[in-house]
Enzyme design. Structure first.
Site, PDB file in Angstrom:
ATOM      1  N   CYS A 441       0.937  -1.189   0.098  1.00 60.31           N
ATOM      2  CA  CYS A 441      -0.032  -0.116  -0.190  1.00 60.31           C
ATOM      3  C   CYS A 441       0.729   1.235  -0.014  1.00 60.31           C
ATOM      4  O   CYS A 441       1.926   1.022  -0.053  1.00 60.31           O
ATOM      5  CB  CYS A 441      -0.961   0.046   1.104  1.00 60.31           C
ATOM      6  SG  CYS A 441      -2.179   1.298   1.189  1.00 60.31           S
ATOM      7  N   HIS A 583      -6.105   5.073  -4.720  1.00 55.94           N
ATOM      8  CA  HIS A 583      -6.616   5.139  -3.523  1.00 55.94           C
ATOM      9  C   HIS A 583      -6.176   6.209  -2.653  1.00 55.94           C
ATOM     10  O   HIS A 583      -6.525   6.495  -1.549  1.00 55.94           O
ATOM     11  CB  HIS A 583      -7.128   3.908  -2.999  1.00 55.94           C
ATOM     12  CG  HIS A 583      -5.804   3.124  -2.215  1.00 55.94           C
ATOM     13  ND1 HIS A 583      -4.862   2.659  -3.115  1.00 55.94           N
ATOM     14  CD2 HIS A 583      -5.494   3.148  -1.061  1.00 55.94           C
ATOM     15  CE1 HIS A 583      -3.966   2.104  -2.428  1.00 55.94           C
ATOM     16  NE2 HIS A 583      -4.163   2.297  -1.104  1.00 55.94           N
ATOM     17  N   HIS A 598      -4.865   8.979   2.554  1.00 57.56           N
ATOM     18  CA  HIS A 598      -5.167   7.635   2.197  1.00 57.56           C
ATOM     19  C   HIS A 598      -6.693   7.520   2.284  1.00 57.56           C
ATOM     20  O   HIS A 598      -7.345   7.617   3.336  1.00 57.56           O
ATOM     21  CB  HIS A 598      -4.698   6.722   3.309  1.00 57.56           C
ATOM     22  CG  HIS A 598      -4.593   5.111   2.775  1.00 57.56           C
ATOM     23  ND1 HIS A 598      -5.628   4.513   2.929  1.00 57.56           N
ATOM     24  CD2 HIS A 598      -3.655   4.478   2.398  1.00 57.56           C
ATOM     25  CE1 HIS A 598      -5.506   3.181   2.448  1.00 57.56           C
ATOM     26  NE2 HIS A 598      -4.071   3.200   2.281  1.00 57.56           N
TER      27      HIS A 598
END
Length: 677
Positions: A441, A583, A598
């Site tokens: 991520c 995202h 985020h």
């Protein structure tokens, strides 16, 4: 992803086949120079060079199909390239004159001429894009046990071969209409004299990305409209006698290309090089020098044009307009010259002996002027609009998409800094024997392991990790900051070289990574104030249902439960990273504050669905400028949580934050928190 972003993605994929073209162009140019009269028929060396180069140039369309399919595939797998090749074979075979004659039950001599031009760049790119999308969607599909052999990557070429039958059926009816329309258009602008020559040149360049410039060329160069613009090299007198060559007219649709191909585009290449980031210039120089030389020497411009036509379309439109102006000037001044291959130095030297050439030498000073014009216009436009031409993108070590391989050997010696660090992280999680899956991520490594108890927290923290989170026995997250994707990519590269041993308990072979030190109290003061990146309700960072954020391992700040679809920049600065699933993004202010925005929790698992980017990496933004757009209905229904942290990832460099907001906030307006220096 918006249309421009998608075109830029296609453009980056095109760099794979485009990098091959300069060598082919130079081989053909030298061969043509050696044997200008018979193009290899009377000279074995010339024939060898010409055939070698044309083997690539003549199959440029299939190279595009393969290269785009590979470049746009999510994991850069060879199966995607094979899929592109299969799709191209199906389309070009079904739309060939012989196949059309058989399928439509018409005589071969009545098949529209357009199908003789079906193998072109446009078809190659379209097939490559479709193949990549099918690969990305179906390469992991599992079929029932009886058909399991055809699951996954093996399934994709089969699906594409059937899909291309449908595409071919559409092209059978659309392609002749488009091709004939361009021929009719060309016949009309032929009547406009010098202005028509400029218009023709503009559309000649504009149509190159889709391969339809051949239709216009056939009007002006090959007698489709009753003219012959090529001054019949070394046979000009015969051309005049037969009435096909008219001094002062024949060649006016070609002469103005010499200043562009020999001088203008090399000026553009120099501008692109100077606008590249300093760390990327050495790489860009290699591509630009080869492409500029191919354009100057042989007149083959595709290596240069395809390097920016998709990543910066505005530059390509300017290039087309400048080409039209150049051709108009040459035609108006009766500086007449033609070419048999393309408008490079080779053809300029050869045509100088042709009786139909008129004041051809004036094209050289015209070219020098256009070199300056291209350089100034391209450099200004790239800087003014922050266009992502080659070398301006942020480098990511180990990322194959930039076309440069940083791997050196299989021993760990001579590795890049990112690979060396990645090797140590692999050791810290129990080595390659314990590591079963790698993902990332925007701030953390998401790893699948056989046994999370084998992960050595102390070693990971010595390497710079701010925290280790065990979700269960097989899932571990390591908080490494905004370099997470770089490290994950490098870990995959390292594993491809061979096994990596686990680190000894509580011992690391690497020197401890220096941790940032907080500034002294004497320098404290408010150095930055963030505004809300999205409208919604404030949530304390400690209440975020994610241990990494709640423990402030990622950074300090706040979170927001969004109520609106638009996500804006919370502070002025540079977008240094947008995750490929859109995202989350990282933003760095001018004074070094690194912000992570985020959107939602575990939204990376959605694969980009529900998010679209409005700017690209490297963009300079102002506070309140839109960066992302969300489909909130979809995200609220599918995401684990849409609570969205906004944190300072390098908070250790500062004295902390002062929280300012509570309750409802408005994107771009409500002050969220202050950062203390």
């Amino acid at each position: 992803m918006n249309i421009l972003s998608y075109l830029q993605k296609v453009g980056r994929a095109l760099m794979v086949p485009v990098a091959i073209l300069p060598a082919a162009a130079i081989l053909m140019g030298i061969g043509y120079w050696i044997d200008p009269n018979s193009w290899g028929a009377s000279n074995a060396l010339a024939a060898l060079l010409l055939k070698s180069g044309s083997a690539i140039i003549d199959h440029m369309s299939v190279l595009f199909a393969i290269g785009v399919a590979y470049g746009m595939s999510k994991d850069k797998d060879g199966a995607a390239a094979l899929t592109g090749y299969v799709g191209f074979l199906v389309v070009t075979t079904l739309c060939s004159p012989a196949a059309v004659s058989m399928i439509q039950k018409i005589p071969l001599d009545q098949v529209p001429a357009a199908f003789g031009k079906i193998e072109n760049q446009f078809v190659g790119i379209v097939v490559g894009v479709i193949s990549a999308e099918v690969y990305n969607r179906f390469s992991h599909v599992e079929l029932p046990r009886a058909l399991s052999f055809f699951s996954g990557r093996r399934l994709v070429p089969i699906l594409v071969s059937f899909l291309m039958i449908f595409v071919s059926f559409i092209l059978m009816y659309i392609w002749p209409v488009v091709f004939d329309g361009l021929v009719n258009f060309g016949e009309h602008i032929q009547k406009l004299g010098s202005a028509g020559a400029g218009i023709y040149a503009f559309f000649n360049r504009i149509l190159i990305p889709v391969g339809l410039h051949h239709a216009l060329n056939s009007v002006f160069w090959f007698d489709v409209a009753g003219i012959n613009d090529i001054p019949n090299f070394l046979g000009g007198a015969q051309s005049i006698e037969t009435g096909k060559g008219i001094v002062g007219i024949t060649g006016r649709y070609q002469a103005g290309f010499f200043p562009i191909m020999m001088f203008g585009l090399p000026g553009a290449a120099l501008a692109i090089y100077h606008c590249a980031r300093p760390e990327n210039r050495a790489k860009v120089a290699g591509i630009m020098i080869a492409a500029a030389f191919a354009s100057f020497f042989t007149g083959i411009t595709e290596p240069l044009e395809f390097s920016f036509m998709f990543v910066a379309p505005v530059l390509y439109v300017l290039h087309a307009a400048l080409t039209g102006i150049s051709v108009f000037i040459a035609a108006s001044m009766h500086w007449i010259s033609g070419f048999g291959f393309s408008a490079g130095l080779v053809d300029m030297a050869l045509q100088s002996r042709n009786p139909l050439a008129t004041q051809w030498y004036m094209l050289i000073p015209q070219g020098l002027v256009f070199f300056v014009i291209y350089y100034v216009v391209f450099r200004f436009t790239i800087k003014k609009f922050n266009l992502m031409t080659p070398g301006r993108e942020l480098s990511v070590a180990g990322d194959e998409s930039d076309g440069y391989d940083t791997s050196v050997d299989h021993s760990g010696k001579g590795e890049s800094e990112a690979e060396s660090l990645a090797r140590r992280y692999i050791s810290s999680v129990g080595g390659s024997d314990n590591l079963t899956g790698i993902d990332a991520c925007i701030t953390r490594l998401r790893l699948n392991v056989k046994d999370s108890a084998e992960v050595n927290d102390a070693v990971a923290k010595r390497l710079g990790a701010s925290g280790v989170i065990r979700l269960n026995k097989q899932s571990v997250q390591i908080i490494v900051g905004t370099r997470a994707e770089t490290i994950a990519s490098a870990m995959k590269t390292v594993l491809a070289k061979g096994p990596v041993a686990a680190s000894a308990p509580a011992v690391s072979g690497a020197a401890p990574t220096a941790q940032p030190q907080a500034v002294s109290n004497a320098s404290k003061g408010i150095i930055a104030t963030l505004v809300a990146p999205v409208s919604g309700e404030v949530v304390a960072i400690e209440h975020v249902p994610d241990e990494a954020f709640a423990s402030k391992a990622v950074g300090d700040g706040l979170a927001i439960q969004p109520t609106d679809k638009t996500v804006v920049a919370p502070i002025a600065g540079t977008i240094v990273k947008i995750f490929n699933t859109n995202h989350a993004f990282c933003l760095e202010s001018d004074n070094g504050v690194e912000i992570v925005v985020h959107m939602g929790l575990d939204t990376v698992a959605l694969g980009g669905k529900g998010f679209s980017r409005l700017v690209e990496e490297g963009a300079v933004v102002t506070a309140g400028q839109p960066v992302l757009e969300m489909d909130l209905d979809f995200l609220n229904a599918n995401a684990r949580s849409m609570i969205s942290p906004v944190v300072v990832s390098n908070i250790d460099d500062f004295a902390g934050v002062n929280l300012l907001a509570s309750g409802s906030v408005v994107a771009g307006e409500t002050k969220l928190f202050e950062i203390k220096g």
